[in-house]
Design a protein around this motif. Structure first.
Motif, PDB file in Angstrom:
ATOM      1  N   LEU A  43       0.842  -1.194   0.000  1.00 56.16           N
ATOM      2  CA  LEU A  43       0.000   0.000   0.000  1.00 56.16           C
ATOM      3  C   LEU A  43       0.875   1.242   0.000  1.00 56.16           C
ATOM      4  O   LEU A  43       1.971   1.230   0.575  1.00 56.16           O
ATOM      5  N   CYS A  44       0.388   2.292  -0.640  1.00 56.44           N
ATOM      6  CA  CYS A  44       1.020   3.616  -0.582  1.00 56.44           C
ATOM      7  C   CYS A  44       0.013   4.575   0.028  1.00 56.44           C
ATOM      8  O   CYS A  44      -1.084   4.762  -0.511  1.00 56.44           O
ATOM      9  N   VAL A  45       0.365   5.177   1.156  1.00 64.42           N
ATOM     10  CA  VAL A  45      -0.521   6.107   1.849  1.00 64.42           C
ATOM     11  C   VAL A  45      -0.016   7.526   1.628  1.00 64.42           C
ATOM     12  O   VAL A  45       1.151   7.831   1.934  1.00 64.42           O
ATOM     13  N   LEU A  46      -0.879   8.392   1.111  1.00 63.96           N
ATOM     14  CA  LEU A  46      -0.537   9.791   0.856  1.00 63.96           C
ATOM     15  C   LEU A  46      -1.263  10.632   1.903  1.00 63.96           C
ATOM     16  O   LEU A  46      -2.497  10.764   1.855  1.00 63.96           O
ATOM     17  N   THR A  47      -0.497  11.211   2.851  1.00 64.65           N
ATOM     18  CA  THR A  47      -1.099  11.829   4.028  1.00 64.65           C
ATOM     19  C   THR A  47      -1.336  13.329   3.871  1.00 64.65           C
ATOM     20  O   THR A  47      -0.948  14.129   4.705  1.00 64.65           O
ATOM     21  N   GLY A  48      -2.015  13.713   2.809  1.00 62.85           N
ATOM     22  CA  GLY A  48      -2.569  15.058   2.734  1.00 62.85           C
ATOM     23  C   GLY A  48      -1.720  16.137   2.133  1.00 62.85           C
ATOM     24  O   GLY A  48      -0.562  15.943   1.772  1.00 62.85           O
ATOM     25  N   ASP A  49      -2.334  17.337   2.051  1.00 67.62           N
ATOM     26  CA  ASP A  49      -1.823  18.445   1.251  1.00 67.62           C
ATOM     27  C   ASP A  49      -1.545  17.939  -0.157  1.00 67.62           C
ATOM     28  O   ASP A  49      -0.475  18.141  -0.730  1.00 67.62           O
ATOM     29  N   LEU A  50      -2.549  17.277  -0.694  1.00 65.92           N
ATOM     30  CA  LEU A  50      -2.464  16.736  -2.047  1.00 65.92           C
ATOM     31  C   LEU A  50      -2.396  17.874  -3.054  1.00 65.92           C
ATOM     32  O   LEU A  50      -1.622  17.834  -4.014  1.00 65.92           O
ATOM     33  N   ALA A  51      -3.220  18.892  -2.838  1.00 62.91           N
ATOM     34  CA  ALA A  51      -3.220  20.093  -3.671  1.00 62.91           C
ATOM     35  C   ALA A  51      -2.778  21.275  -2.818  1.00 62.91           C
ATOM     36  O   ALA A  51      -3.016  21.305  -1.611  1.00 62.91           O
ATOM     37  N   HIS A  52      -2.153  22.256  -3.461  1.00 64.89           N
ATOM     38  CA  HIS A  52      -1.644  23.394  -2.692  1.00 64.89           C
ATOM     39  C   HIS A  52      -2.764  24.328  -2.245  1.00 64.89           C
ATOM     40  O   HIS A  52      -2.700  24.891  -1.149  1.00 64.89           O
ATOM     41  N   ALA A  53      -3.768  24.501  -3.095  1.00 66.18           N
ATOM     42  CA  ALA A  53      -4.859  25.409  -2.745  1.00 66.18           C
ATOM     43  C   ALA A  53      -6.219  24.818  -3.099  1.00 66.18           C
ATOM     44  O   ALA A  53      -7.194  25.556  -3.258  1.00 66.18           O
ATOM     45  N   GLY A  54      -6.297  23.519  -3.213  1.00 69.83           N
ATOM     46  CA  GLY A  54      -7.578  22.859  -3.447  1.00 69.83           C
ATOM     47  C   GLY A  54      -8.198  23.112  -4.800  1.00 69.83           C
ATOM     48  O   GLY A  54      -9.417  22.964  -4.961  1.00 69.83           O
ATOM     49  N   ALA A  55      -7.401  23.460  -5.790  1.00 71.12           N
ATOM     50  CA  ALA A  55      -7.942  23.771  -7.114  1.00 71.12           C
ATOM     51  C   ALA A  55      -8.448  22.504  -7.796  1.00 71.12           C
ATOM     52  O   ALA A  55      -7.777  21.469  -7.752  1.00 71.12           O
ATOM     53  N   PRO A  56      -9.621  22.557  -8.455  1.00 66.42           N
ATOM     54  CA  PRO A  56     -10.121  21.371  -9.170  1.00 66.42           C
ATOM     55  C   PRO A  56      -9.133  20.840 -10.188  1.00 66.42           C
ATOM     56  O   PRO A  56      -8.996  19.620 -10.355  1.00 66.42           O
ATOM     57  N   GLU A  57      -8.422  21.735 -10.879  1.00 63.29           N
ATOM     58  CA  GLU A  57      -7.453  21.293 -11.882  1.00 63.29           C
ATOM     59  C   GLU A  57      -6.306  20.507 -11.256  1.00 63.29           C
ATOM     60  O   GLU A  57      -5.735  19.603 -11.883  1.00 63.29           O
ATOM     61  N   LEU A  69       0.529   4.763 -11.047  1.00 65.21           N
ATOM     62  CA  LEU A  69       1.089   4.159  -9.835  1.00 65.21           C
ATOM     63  C   LEU A  69       0.678   2.695  -9.773  1.00 65.21           C
ATOM     64  O   LEU A  69      -0.524   2.370  -9.776  1.00 65.21           O
ATOM     65  N   THR A  70       1.646   1.808  -9.710  1.00 63.79           N
ATOM     66  CA  THR A  70       1.352   0.373  -9.745  1.00 63.79           C
ATOM     67  C   THR A  70       0.999  -0.202  -8.380  1.00 63.79           C
ATOM     68  O   THR A  70       0.611  -1.366  -8.286  1.00 63.79           O
ATOM     69  N   VAL A  71       1.120   0.600  -7.336  1.00 60.58           N
ATOM     70  CA  VAL A  71       0.852   0.161  -5.972  1.00 60.58           C
ATOM     71  C   VAL A  71      -0.534   0.663  -5.552  1.00 60.58           C
ATOM     72  O   VAL A  71      -0.888   1.806  -5.858  1.00 60.58           O
ATOM     73  N   PRO A  72      -1.337  -0.130  -4.853  1.00 61.99           N
ATOM     74  CA  PRO A  72      -2.602   0.387  -4.319  1.00 61.99           C
ATOM     75  C   PRO A  72      -2.339   1.588  -3.418  1.00 61.99           C
ATOM     76  O   PRO A  72      -1.315   1.655  -2.730  1.00 61.99           O
ATOM     77  N   TYR A  73      -3.265   2.540  -3.405  1.00 62.40           N
ATOM     78  CA  TYR A  73      -3.017   3.761  -2.639  1.00 62.40           C
ATOM     79  C   TYR A  73      -4.228   4.169  -1.812  1.00 62.40           C
ATOM     80  O   TYR A  73      -5.358   3.764  -2.081  1.00 62.40           O
ATOM     81  N   GLN A  74      -3.945   4.986  -0.805  1.00 62.65           N
ATOM     82  CA  GLN A  74      -4.962   5.553   0.076  1.00 62.65           C
ATOM     83  C   GLN A  74      -4.666   7.041   0.213  1.00 62.65           C
ATOM     84  O   GLN A  74      -3.528   7.434   0.493  1.00 62.65           O
ATOM     85  N   LEU A  75      -5.686   7.884   0.024  1.00 62.09           N
ATOM     86  CA  LEU A  75      -5.511   9.329   0.047  1.00 62.09           C
ATOM     87  C   LEU A  75      -6.123   9.931   1.311  1.00 62.09           C
ATOM     88  O   LEU A  75      -7.273   9.636   1.655  1.00 62.09           O
ATOM     89  N   LEU A  76      -5.345  10.796   1.981  1.00 60.54           N
ATOM     90  CA  LEU A  76      -5.826  11.561   3.125  1.00 60.54           C
ATOM     91  C   LEU A  76      -5.814  13.038   2.774  1.00 60.54           C
ATOM     92  O   LEU A  76      -5.189  13.446   1.791  1.00 60.54           O
ATOM     93  N   LEU A  77      -6.478  13.836   3.606  1.00 62.75           N
ATOM     94  CA  LEU A  77      -6.540  15.269   3.377  1.00 62.75           C
ATOM     95  C   LEU A  77      -5.688  16.022   4.388  1.00 62.75           C
ATOM     96  O   LEU A  77      -5.546  15.607   5.545  1.00 62.75           O
ATOM     97  N   GLY A  78      -5.128  17.170   3.923  1.00 63.50           N
ATOM     98  CA  GLY A  78      -4.374  18.063   4.789  1.00 63.50           C
ATOM     99  C   GLY A  78      -4.988  19.449   4.779  1.00 63.50           C
ATOM    100  O   GLY A  78      -6.001  19.703   4.119  1.00 63.50           O
ATOM    101  N   ASN A  79      -4.359  20.362   5.488  1.00 65.75           N
ATOM    102  CA  ASN A  79      -4.941  21.691   5.646  1.00 65.75           C
ATOM    103  C   ASN A  79      -4.972  22.501   4.360  1.00 65.75           C
ATOM    104  O   ASN A  79      -5.743  23.457   4.237  1.00 65.75           O
ATOM    105  N   HIS A  80      -4.162  22.152   3.361  1.00 62.08           N
ATOM    106  CA  HIS A  80      -4.202  22.854   2.080  1.00 62.08           C
ATOM    107  C   HIS A  80      -5.281  22.299   1.153  1.00 62.08           C
ATOM    108  O   HIS A  80      -5.518  22.874   0.087  1.00 62.08           O
ATOM    109  N   ASP A  81      -5.913  21.212   1.535  1.00 60.74           N
ATOM    110  CA  ASP A  81      -6.882  20.569   0.665  1.00 60.74           C
ATOM    111  C   ASP A  81      -8.280  21.161   0.830  1.00 60.74           C
ATOM    112  O   ASP A  81      -8.579  21.873   1.801  1.00 60.74           O
TER     113      ASP A  81
END
Length: 270
Positions: A43-57, A69-81
């Protein structure tokens, strides 16, 4: 078992740059490195601030990049999201009954718990009563399983003044729940854009650098952190026989390699 920990992508809309870098290209380099060196990860866990300012693009670009990405992943949110913007692009992301982006996953003998610490409009993290109640139920359901907890905002203070003041505000309430369960193996967090590790209230923890930019290691100055373009990295957590080992891989490093050659023993000089 192998789990990859990636954090703080800060992706901006295509064509834009952040601190002179292209966060999307940086993240794509991270994906390529993972696919080459750690494609066997569970598993690959991405712990947030995926986007810098939450832009749809930015979320659209993230979704497109994750296809490679060939590995299963899990997305979390951070304060920039932006929670609504994220869910618009990732409608299948697991949420709780109140719409917070948090879930749990049982793997082998472990329960992995992913928390949503985003407090809209704030830099610090928050877990409201509804999220705390959900966490209590997730821990109760773990029963005899050890727990890995993933958050954007770290639970412990890192003795790092420029980041501790924007940490998780409800850490003591979380601590009580974790201590009640009593079987927390490791705490994984992002947010601080640095690799740090230690023991908090008897529980091991680690943080990870961002994939684009880092925060200067200044242990004396309060206020906002200074951004630096130190090498980005992600973490590789290895689990075996009850042990946890975490390595940090600087995925843009292109420095020279020098294989070790043992010294030649000179019998005449001996």
């Amino acid at each position: 078992m192998k789990i990859l920990h990636v954090s703080d992508l800060h992706i901006v809309p295509p064509g834009q740059r952040l601190f002179s870098l292209d966060p999307l290209a940086q993240f794509q380099a991270c994906i390529a490195h993972i696919n080459t060196h750690h494609a066997d990860a569970d598993l690959c866990v991405l712990t947030g601030d995926l986007a810098h300012a939450g832009a749809p693009e930015a979320y659209a670009a993230l979704a497109d990049s994750l296809k490679s990405l060939t590995v299963p992943y899990q997305l979390l949110l951070g304060n920039h999201d932006d929670r609504a913007g994220f869910l618009a692009q990732f409608p299948d992301a697991p949420t709780d009954q109140h719409g917070f982006v948090q879930s749990w996953l049982d793997m082998h003998d472990l329960r992995l718990i992913f928390l949503d610490t985003l407090e809209t409009g704030e830099i610090h993290g928050r877990l409201c009563e509804r999220r705390l109640q959900w966490l209590a139920e997730a821990l109760d359901g773990a029963r005899n399983r050890d727990v890995l907890l993933f958050t954007h905002h770290p639970l412990p203070d890192l003795q790092y003044p420029s980041m501790d003041w924007i940490g998780l505000r409800d850490k003591m309430a979380v601590l009580q729940l974790l201590q009640r369960h009593g079987r927390v193996r490791h705490l994984f967090s992002g947010h601080v854009h640095r690799a740090a590790s230690g023991i908090w209230q008897g529980m091991p923890f680690s943080t990870v650098p961002g994939t684009n930019h880092q925060h200067e290691l200044d242990l004396a100055t309060p206020g906002y952190a200074t951004t630096r373009l130190e090498p980005p990295a992600y973490a590789i957590a290895l689990f075996r026989d009850g042990d946890v080992v975490t390595h940090f891989h600087a995925f843009t490093d292109a420095s020279a390699r020098f294989p070790y050659h043992p010294p030649v023993h000179d019998a005449a000089a001996a």
